[in-house]
Design a protein around this motif. Structure first.
Motif, short mmCIF file in Angstrom:
data_model
loop_
_atom_site.label_atom_id
_atom_site.label_comp_id
_atom_site.label_asym_id
_atom_site.label_seq_id
_atom_site.Cartn_x
_atom_site.Cartn_y
_atom_site.Cartn_z
N ALA A 77 0.81 -1.21 0.00
CA ALA A 77 0.00 0.00 0.00
C ALA A 77 0.85 1.27 0.00
O ALA A 77 0.45 2.30 -0.55
CB ALA A 77 -0.94 0.00 1.21
N GLY A 78 1.99 1.23 0.64
CA GLY A 78 2.86 2.40 0.70
C GLY A 78 4.16 2.14 -0.04
O GLY A 78 4.67 1.02 -0.05
N ASP A 79 4.70 3.17 -0.66
CA ASP A 79 5.94 3.05 -1.43
C ASP A 79 7.13 3.20 -0.48
O ASP A 79 7.92 4.16 -0.57
CB ASP A 79 5.97 4.11 -2.52
CG ASP A 79 6.98 3.78 -3.61
OD1 ASP A 79 7.74 2.80 -3.43
OD2 ASP A 79 7.00 4.48 -4.63
N PHE A 80 7.27 2.23 0.42
CA PHE A 80 8.31 2.34 1.43
C PHE A 80 9.70 2.20 0.85
O PHE A 80 10.66 2.72 1.42
CB PHE A 80 8.08 1.29 2.53
CG PHE A 80 7.00 1.66 3.49
CD1 PHE A 80 7.27 2.47 4.58
CD2 PHE A 80 5.71 1.22 3.31
CE1 PHE A 80 6.26 2.82 5.47
CE2 PHE A 80 4.70 1.56 4.20
CZ PHE A 80 4.98 2.37 5.29
N GLY A 81 9.86 1.50 -0.26
CA GLY A 81 11.18 1.42 -0.89
C GLY A 81 11.69 2.80 -1.30
O GLY A 81 12.84 3.16 -1.04
N ALA A 243 1.17 10.05 5.29
CA ALA A 243 0.20 9.86 4.22
C ALA A 243 -0.39 8.45 4.25
O ALA A 243 -1.58 8.25 4.01
CB ALA A 243 0.86 10.13 2.86
N PHE A 244 0.44 7.48 4.58
CA PHE A 244 0.00 6.10 4.65
C PHE A 244 -0.99 5.89 5.79
O PHE A 244 -2.00 5.19 5.65
CB PHE A 244 1.21 5.19 4.82
CG PHE A 244 0.88 3.76 5.11
CD1 PHE A 244 0.45 2.91 4.10
CD2 PHE A 244 0.99 3.25 6.39
CE1 PHE A 244 0.14 1.58 4.37
CE2 PHE A 244 0.69 1.93 6.66
CZ PHE A 244 0.26 1.10 5.65
N THR A 245 -0.72 6.50 6.95
CA THR A 245 -1.58 6.28 8.11
C THR A 245 -2.95 6.93 7.94
O THR A 245 -3.92 6.47 8.55
CB THR A 245 -0.92 6.84 9.38
OG1 THR A 245 -0.56 8.21 9.16
CG2 THR A 245 0.31 6.05 9.74
N ARG A 246 -3.04 7.98 7.15
CA ARG A 246 -4.36 8.58 6.94
C ARG A 246 -5.33 7.59 6.30
O ARG A 246 -6.50 7.51 6.68
CB ARG A 246 -4.23 9.84 6.08
CG ARG A 246 -3.72 11.05 6.83
CD ARG A 246 -3.93 12.32 6.06
NE ARG A 246 -3.14 12.37 4.85
CZ ARG A 246 -1.91 12.90 4.78
NH1 ARG A 246 -1.36 13.42 5.85
NH2 ARG A 246 -1.24 12.91 3.64
N GLY A 247 -4.83 6.82 5.34
CA GLY A 247 -5.67 5.79 4.72
C GLY A 247 -5.94 4.63 5.65
O GLY A 247 -7.05 4.11 5.71
N ALA A 248 -4.92 4.24 6.43
CA ALA A 248 -5.10 3.10 7.34
C ALA A 248 -6.05 3.44 8.47
O ALA A 248 -6.87 2.61 8.88
CB ALA A 248 -3.73 2.67 7.89
N GLY A 251 -9.69 3.31 7.37
CA GLY A 251 -10.25 1.96 7.28
C GLY A 251 -10.15 1.19 8.56
O GLY A 251 -10.45 -0.01 8.58
N LYS A 252 -9.69 1.84 9.64
CA LYS A 252 -9.53 1.19 10.94
C LYS A 252 -8.63 -0.04 10.84
O LYS A 252 -8.83 -1.03 11.52
CB LYS A 252 -10.90 0.81 11.53
CG LYS A 252 -11.81 2.00 11.79
CD LYS A 252 -11.22 2.92 12.84
CE LYS A 252 -12.20 4.03 13.23
NZ LYS A 252 -12.42 4.98 12.14
N GLU A 253 -7.61 0.05 9.99
CA GLU A 253 -6.67 -1.06 9.82
C GLU A 253 -5.50 -0.86 10.77
O GLU A 253 -4.39 -0.49 10.37
CB GLU A 253 -6.22 -1.11 8.36
CG GLU A 253 -7.36 -1.37 7.39
CD GLU A 253 -6.96 -1.17 5.94
OE1 GLU A 253 -5.89 -0.56 5.70
OE2 GLU A 253 -7.68 -1.62 5.05
#
Length: 290
Positions: A77-81, A243-248, A251-253
């Motif tokens: 889901a996130g471009d961590f690379g 930015a990644f945590t806003r989506g997570a 969705g309560k993921e």
């Protein structure tokens, strides 16, 4: 009868001596557990199956079979690379330039004699009293004027000089004996050769201590990159994680959120575990010298 009575009282006296230490150890253990509980929850939640109920998600006890699904989904889901590459460029670039600037400045303040040296040094240290957010506006204006906005050099530029690093290297150089550099000067070595071949090898613990502080600070830097970076291709780990945590969170993921946080902090945590003794030795050296 006096001897048996003294023997019976000896354990009681030992317990009275040990009780304060035991209570202090228990108190410190409780404080350490409370302090580490968010980290423990992150580790448990990152490897807990997503199907666990909300009550189980708040638990610090794993309770179920660990899984890597949260980590896999976070990587997808996130471009961590890309975030890792950008962060490494910033951290290594800043540290490389800082090692040059703080070493030369520390050498100048420790070894060279010029009018107003001490006054200039104390004025230089005033930077340590400034709150970093207070410098955001002038730094951002300078970065825009230099055409470095939305670029990794723009993130690095304000940190190329370090008052803390200059102070640390000055104290390190002052603690070094002058015999070796005087011998090199008698042999005709220029000042730069004395710094590079004589002083810096002996000042390695101080450089390592500063490198630890610099890498940790810029790896976790959030506010300044947030102000400078607007393109997703230039985001560092902290900005990408936000930015990644806003989506997570939407969705309560929570397991995926914990896995993403773990990916950000894992390199520093592993480095600390691997080089813990070296870290402590470097800070002890830099703290007691001078």
């Amino acid at each position: 009868m006096a001897e048996p009575l003294a023997i019976r009282r000896a354990p009681a006296r030992r317990w009275r001596k040990l009780l304060p230490a035991a209570l202090l150890a228990a108190l410190l253990s409780a404080v350490a557990f409370l302090w580490a509980s968010p980290f423990l929850w992150m580790l448990v939640a990152a490897f807990r199956p997503e199907g666990a109920g909300s009550a189980d998600m708040a638990s610090l006890w794993p309770g179920t079979t660990p899984t890597l699904e949260n980590v896999r989904y976070a990587l997808e889901a996130g471009d961590f690379g890309l975030y890792y590459v950008n962060t490494l460029i910033v951290v290594v670039g800043v540290l490389a330039v800082q090692c040059v600037t703080v070493s030369l400045a520390g050498y100048a303040f420790a070894r060279l004699r010029f009018p107003g040296r001490d006054l200039l040094f104390y004025g230089f240290l005033l930077q340590l009293m400034l709150v970093p957010p207070a410098l955001i506006v002038p730094n951002l204006t300078t970065v825009v004027d230099l055409g470095l906005y939305d670029s990794l050099p723009g993130v690095m530029a304000p940190y190329f000089a370090s008052a803390f690093g200059t102070f640390l290297m000055r104290q390190t150089f002052l603690a070094l004996p002058r015999d070796f550099e005087e011998a090199a000067a008698i042999d005709g070595a220029p000042w730069w050769a004395i710094v590079w071949y004589v002083l810096l090898p002996m000042a390695k613990p101080g450089l390592i201590a500063f490198a630890i502080v610099s890498v940790t600070a810029h790896w976790n830097e959030f506010l300044w990159p947030l102000m400078v970076i607007s393109s997703p291709d230039n985001q560092t780990l902290t900005i990408g994680l936000a930015a990644f945590t806003r989506g997570a969170e939407g969705g309560k993921e929570w397991g995926v959120l914990a896995a993403g946080t773990l990916l950000v902090m894992a390199p520093l945590a592993l480095a600390f575990v691997a080089f813990q003794r070296r870290f402590v030795d470097s800070f002890v050296f830099s703290g007691v010298k001078g």
